[in-house]
Structure formats: C-alpha cells, structure tokens
Scaffold this active site. Structure first.
Site, PDB file in Angstrom:
ATOM      1  CB  ALA A 211      -1.010  -0.088   1.143  1.00  0.00           C
ATOM      2  N   GLY A 213       2.195   2.975  -2.469  1.00  0.00           N
ATOM      3  CA  GLY A 213       1.749   3.909  -3.701  1.00  0.00           C
ATOM      4  C   GLY A 213       0.400   4.372  -3.036  1.00  0.00           C
ATOM      5  CG  ASP A 214      -2.921   2.202  -2.666  1.00  0.00           C
ATOM      6  OD1 ASP A 214      -3.043   2.397  -3.806  1.00  0.00           O
ATOM      7  OD2 ASP A 214      -2.852   0.952  -2.103  1.00  0.00           O
TER       8      ASP A 214
END
Length: 265
Positions: A211, A213-214
C-alpha cells in the site's frame, strides 16, 4: 475495493513451484479503498464510491472504511448470479516484495450512474474500475487526480496524474501535473514535462510495499488540497509511502498525519 487474501512467505515461488510455511491474513484492500482510508487518516473528510457484491465477502471488504468513519453512501451493492466482491491474492516475501493477482468481481460492474462526486473538493480515482466510471468522475470533479494503476491508455486529462516508472512508460505525461514514484529513490513532480519538484523518502526497513503507492497518492492529494507548496506536498507523500512500506498489510499500514509530520521533523 477488495478483500486481500495475503500469504507471507520467506521467498516468492518460481513458476510451477510450491512454497510452504507461509502465514495467512484476510485484510480489506483495493487501491480505491486503501487511498480512501489513507486520506481519512491524513485528516480529509472522505466519501467512497465503489461496488461490492451481495455476498459474504462484502462486510470484510468494507470494514476498514467503516472503522475510519468514511461516508459509504456511494457504495453500490450488485446482485448478480455468481458475482463476488473483489478479491486480491497477495504473496509477500521476507524483504517486502510482493506479487498480486486481482479478481475484480463487483468492481467491474460500477456504473457511471452511480458516480456523484461534484461536491467534492478533490476526486481521487484509480483504474480498477470501468473506464466509463472514471470518465464520469472526471467530468464532475473540480480537481481530478488519477492514479493510473493498473496502467492502461485512457481518454481523460487529469489535473494530477500519479504513476510509477512502469505506469509512466504506458501513459506518458498525460496530465497538467504528473507525479512519478521511483521506489527507494523517492518521487518527482513534472509540469508540462519539466521537473518542478523532487523528494526522497526517509530511510525505513521495508516490510510490505503493498500500500506504499496508495499512501503516497492520498498524501499528495490531501497535502495539495490543504494548500501546501508542491515540494512540501511531495516530501510528505514520500514519507507516507515509506511509513506504509515499513508496516505489514495494506490498510493497517497507512499512516496518520501526525505520524507523517513526525517523520519529517
């Protein structure tokens, strides 16, 4: 929005190979849901638009959004024979590298008629939903950020495009502002193809990059909407991504605004 079925193993298997001795978790996930949770933890008021099936997976997939107090009035419940809520099969090795296969299920049924985002200060969208839904969101948005993942060509120019190196090769500089994530090297921000900001992440021990990149994307959007300068926003986004990568799981790893700011002190 997916339910992530996560197996953690010492190393990722080669084609045709079985690796045993893994641990197993069921964790709410999906790029859109992850970014919604990340934005909420960073202080934004968030409404989520997405689709789940009427099945026994939906409540688990929604749990992380509910915990953060996110408005779920935009959720479409799809009742189709044999349809399932989105599922991601995730393998994570001992150094945090991962392999992910997604069975989109209900995500592929999100209709443009379900999109109602005109009142938002900013709309953050991903490509795990149909193109028609993406276009509907873009047409309504005051500020439209597209995280072009998984990468494919599209026919809308966002106010902000967020991509990694590989996604950048697929979609190019298609946006007024383009943020390119570079993994351990950090990220750059381009305007009309020219670099206007660059940032490096704090040093962390990577546990699970699922996660990261999120967290980066949500933090960049929230920081820009808050009126922070571009270079400061990019630094905060890199810190958020690094923090997420240093923790296991997708939504459980996403940092708060206080944690991001503390890392930058």
């Amino acid at each position: 929005m997916n339910l992530d079925l996560v197996a953690r193993c010492e190393r990722l298997p080669r084609p045709g190979e079985t690796v045993s001795g893994a641990s197993f978790d069921r964790v709410p996930g999906g790029k859109g849901a992850n970014q919604a949770v990340a934005a909420a933890r960073l202080g934004a008021e968030v409404t989520f638009t997405g689709a789940v099936a009427v099945d026994d997976l939906a409540d688990e997939a929604l749990a992380g959004l509910e915990t953060e107090g996110i408005d779920l009035s935009g959720i479409a419940w799809i009742s189709e024979p044999g349809l399932h809520t989105g599922v991601a099969l995730v393998l994570v090795d001992g150094v945090g590298e991962n392999e992910i296969v997604v069975a989109p299920g209900a995500n592929a049924y999100l209709s443009p008629t379900e999109i109602d985002v005109a009142d938002a200060d900013a709309v953050l969208c991903q490509l795990e939903i149909p193109d028609d839904a993406v276009y509907a969101a873009a047409q309504q948005a005051r500020f439209f950020c597209l995280n072009a993942a998984p990468a494919r060509s599209f026919d809308v120019e966002p106010d902000l495009l967020v991509v990694n190196r590989l996604e950048h090769e697929v979609v190019g500089d298609y946006g007024r502002l383009v943020a390119v994530t570079l993994g351990a090297e950090g990220a750059i921000l381009l305007e009309d193809g020219e670099e206007v900001a660059r940032a490096e992440p704090p040093t962390v021990r990577v546990v699970d990059g699922a996660a990261a990149g999120d967290a980066f994307t949500a933090c960049l959007v929230v920081s820009l909407v808050e009126g922070r300068p571009r270079d400061a926003s990019l630094r905060r986004a890199c810190a958020a991504g690094a923090l997420a990568a240093s923790r296991p799981g997708a939504q459980p790893s996403l940092p708060t605004a206080a944690e991001v700011d503390e890392m930058l002190v």
